[in-house]
Motif scaffolding. Structure first.
Motif, mmCIF file in Angstrom:
data_model
loop_
_atom_site.group_PDB
_atom_site.id
_atom_site.type_symbol
_atom_site.label_atom_id
_atom_site.label_comp_id
_atom_site.label_asym_id
_atom_site.label_seq_id
_atom_site.Cartn_x
_atom_site.Cartn_y
_atom_site.Cartn_z
ATOM 1 N N GLU A 1 54.962 41.745 45.289
ATOM 2 C CA GLU A 1 54.749 41.631 43.850
ATOM 3 C C GLU A 1 55.125 40.244 43.336
ATOM 4 O OE1 GLU A 1 56.911 44.717 41.990
ATOM 5 O OE2 GLU A 1 55.633 46.341 42.773
ATOM 6 N N TYR A 2 56.162 39.660 43.928
ATOM 7 C CA TYR A 2 56.585 38.329 43.501
ATOM 8 C C TYR A 2 55.504 37.287 43.801
ATOM 9 C CZ TYR A 2 59.150 33.907 43.513
ATOM 10 O OH TYR A 2 59.534 32.609 43.296
ATOM 11 N N PHE A 3 54.987 37.309 45.031
ATOM 12 C CA PHE A 3 53.961 36.325 45.404
ATOM 13 C C PHE A 3 52.662 36.580 44.643
ATOM 14 C CE2 PHE A 3 56.557 35.900 49.366
ATOM 15 C CZ PHE A 3 56.868 34.560 49.201
ATOM 16 N N LEU A 4 52.351 37.841 44.383
ATOM 17 C CA LEU A 4 51.160 38.140 43.596
ATOM 18 C C LEU A 4 51.297 37.618 42.178
ATOM 19 C CD1 LEU A 4 48.400 39.498 43.403
ATOM 20 C CD2 LEU A 4 49.572 41.628 42.813
ATOM 21 N N ARG A 5 52.483 37.781 41.600
ATOM 22 C CA ARG A 5 52.721 37.271 40.247
ATOM 23 C C ARG A 5 52.653 35.754 40.220
ATOM 24 N NH1 ARG A 5 56.703 40.079 39.514
ATOM 25 N NH2 ARG A 5 58.380 38.626 40.057
ATOM 26 N N LYS A 6 53.204 35.101 41.239
ATOM 27 C CA LYS A 6 53.125 33.641 41.321
ATOM 28 C C LYS A 6 51.681 33.167 41.478
ATOM 29 C CE LYS A 6 57.339 32.112 40.966
ATOM 30 N NZ LYS A 6 57.718 31.180 39.872
ATOM 31 N N GLN A 7 50.901 33.913 42.264
ATOM 32 C CA GLN A 7 49.503 33.542 42.448
ATOM 33 C C GLN A 7 48.730 33.652 41.141
ATOM 34 O OE1 GLN A 7 47.503 35.909 45.385
ATOM 35 N NE2 GLN A 7 45.611 34.722 45.283
ATOM 36 N N MET A 8 48.987 34.706 40.371
ATOM 37 C CA MET A 8 48.307 34.871 39.098
ATOM 38 C C MET A 8 48.732 33.796 38.098
ATOM 39 S SD MET A 8 46.269 37.260 39.696
ATOM 40 C CE MET A 8 45.642 37.416 38.026
ATOM 41 N N GLN A 9 50.002 33.419 38.106
ATOM 42 C CA GLN A 9 50.447 32.337 37.235
ATOM 43 C C GLN A 9 49.789 31.014 37.601
ATOM 44 O OE1 GLN A 9 54.725 32.326 37.505
ATOM 45 N NE2 GLN A 9 54.965 34.196 36.275
ATOM 46 N N LYS A 10 49.668 30.747 38.890
ATOM 47 C CA LYS A 10 49.004 29.525 39.330
ATOM 48 C C LYS A 10 47.535 29.537 38.926
ATOM 49 C CE LYS A 10 47.891 26.853 43.483
ATOM 50 N NZ LYS A 10 47.987 26.809 44.972
ATOM 51 N N LEU A 11 46.879 30.689 39.078
ATOM 52 C CA LEU A 11 45.483 30.799 38.687
ATOM 53 C C LEU A 11 45.313 30.580 37.185
ATOM 54 C CD1 LEU A 11 42.556 31.551 39.520
ATOM 55 C CD2 LEU A 11 43.156 33.925 39.008
ATOM 56 N N ALA B 1 29.674 25.671 41.266
ATOM 57 C CA ALA B 1 31.051 26.143 41.367
ATOM 58 C C ALA B 1 31.188 27.208 42.444
ATOM 59 C CB ALA B 1 31.521 26.686 40.022
ATOM 60 N N SER B 2 30.400 27.125 43.494
ATOM 61 C CA SER B 2 30.409 28.139 44.549
ATOM 62 C C SER B 2 31.781 28.232 45.203
ATOM 63 C CB SER B 2 29.358 27.807 45.609
ATOM 64 O OG SER B 2 28.075 27.737 45.025
ATOM 65 N N GLY B 3 32.328 29.448 45.228
ATOM 66 C CA GLY B 3 33.610 29.688 45.872
ATOM 67 C C GLY B 3 34.815 29.207 45.103
ATOM 68 N N CYS B 4 34.651 28.714 43.908
ATOM 69 C CA CYS B 4 35.785 28.203 43.131
ATOM 70 C C CYS B 4 36.553 29.353 42.475
ATOM 71 C CB CYS B 4 35.302 27.230 42.056
ATOM 72 S SG CYS B 4 34.528 25.733 42.710
ATOM 73 N N ALA B 5 37.852 29.124 42.288
ATOM 74 C CA ALA B 5 38.731 30.136 41.680
ATOM 75 C C ALA B 5 38.667 30.017 40.164
ATOM 76 C CB ALA B 5 40.161 29.971 42.191
ATOM 77 N N ILE B 6 37.517 30.343 39.593
ATOM 78 C CA ILE B 6 37.306 30.282 38.158
ATOM 79 C C ILE B 6 37.416 31.689 37.589
ATOM 80 C CG2 ILE B 6 35.660 29.689 36.342
ATOM 81 C CD1 ILE B 6 34.478 27.610 38.162
ATOM 82 N N ASN B 7 38.133 31.836 36.506
ATOM 83 C CA ASN B 7 38.253 33.140 35.865
ATOM 84 C C ASN B 7 37.713 33.079 34.439
ATOM 85 O OD1 ASN B 7 40.230 31.732 34.495
ATOM 86 N ND2 ASN B 7 41.928 33.030 35.141
ATOM 87 N N TYR B 8 38.025 34.094 33.667
ATOM 88 C CA TYR B 8 37.505 34.215 32.303
ATOM 89 C C TYR B 8 37.931 33.029 31.440
ATOM 90 C CZ TYR B 8 36.709 36.316 27.693
ATOM 91 O OH TYR B 8 36.298 36.574 26.404
#
Length: 271
Positions: A57-67, A131-138
């Motif tokens: 959960e910690y690494f997932l939260r860090k990943q979402m913050q980075k995103l 933007a193929s394969g890019c980590a783009i979100n809403y």
């Protein structure tokens, strides 16, 4: 001479594989030690898996913050150089590519040179984005909505592009002519229905969308929604009907139909 009993309690316990318990060096299995060993093992497993879940959960939260940070708005760049430079800078930082009008493609490994010579791009609009394969979100997609002359947009295999992202594309309706959503795992029929604003589309790629449950029906609906657009990537006949050989049957064979009595709607009962 036998060892004193008090000394035997100081000897470390050893696991007895044959008797499934703990024993000391005297060969005697102690139930208290075996019960204590089981409690210690269960406690260790409980603590161990709790820590693993916590770390996950910690690494997932860090990943979402980075995103979230990487998809922030480039307001300062936009105020200084304009929306096209800000959008291009955003795409290049994420590993994509952009094409300015009447110029060659600018790739992600050239973004430093792009920043150094940004003055020659400042008065030229962006007409294509890959933007193929890019980590783009809403949130990050908002950096592209100000590209007034964007004609081609590729969002292939973007893992965070979902139905909500497609609902934001309506500001590009007047200019966008080509759109690729191939391989996006989070796009479903609901998101594709939001594309009805893009009436100037000439080509739409919706291939390899695992979240679309009825590809054939979706193909027909999208074509009716965008009559002037070439929709590629799905077989229109897929999932619409099944032949006689593909109809599911019972393992024992077809179920026999009992005859009906004259003037009756109920099947005859076997006597």
């Amino acid at each position: 001479m036998a060892a004193p009993r008090a000394f035997l309690h100081l000897i470390p316990l050893k696991w007895n594989w044959g008797e499934r318990g703990f024993r000391d060096l005297s060969g005697v299995t102690t139930p208290e030690a075996s019960h204590r060993g089981r409690r210690t093992l269960l406690q260790f497993l409980s603590d161990h898996f709790y820590d693993v879940e916590f770390l996950r959960e910690y690494f997932l939260r860090k990943q979402m913050q980075k995103l979230h940070l990487e998809n922030g708005s480039y307001i300062r760049v936009q105020n200084k150089y304009g929306p096209d430079i800000a959008g291009a800078y955003f795409i290049l930082k994420h590993g994509g590519a952009v094409k300015f009008r009447d110029m060659e493609w600018v790739r992600s490994d050239e973004w430093r040179h792009f920043i150094a010579g940004v003055s020659k791009f400042q008065a030229v609009p962006v007409e294509a984005v890959d933007a193929s394969g890019c980590a783009i979100n809403y949130d990050g997609l908002g950096n592209l909505l100000s590209l007034k002359e964007l004609r081609s947009l590729s969002l292939q295999r973007c893992p965070h592009v979902d139905d909500w992202c497609l609902s934001r594309l309506y500001p590009l309706a007047s200019s966008l002519q080509e759109l690729s959503l191939a391989g996006c795992p989070r796009i479903s029929e609901r998101g594709l229905a939001c594309l009805h604003h893009l009436q100037n589309l000439h080509r739409l790629d919706i291939s390899d969308l695992p979240a679309v449950n009825f590809p054939g029906l979706t193909q027909i609906l999208v074509e009716e929604m965008l009559p002037n657009c070439e929709v590629v990537g799905m077989d229109w006949a897929q999932g619409l009907r099944q032949g006689p050989d593909e109809q599911p049957q019972d393992a024992a064979g077809p179920i026999p139909v009992e005859p009906l009595a004259p003037g009756s709607r109920q099947p005859l009962c076997n006597s």
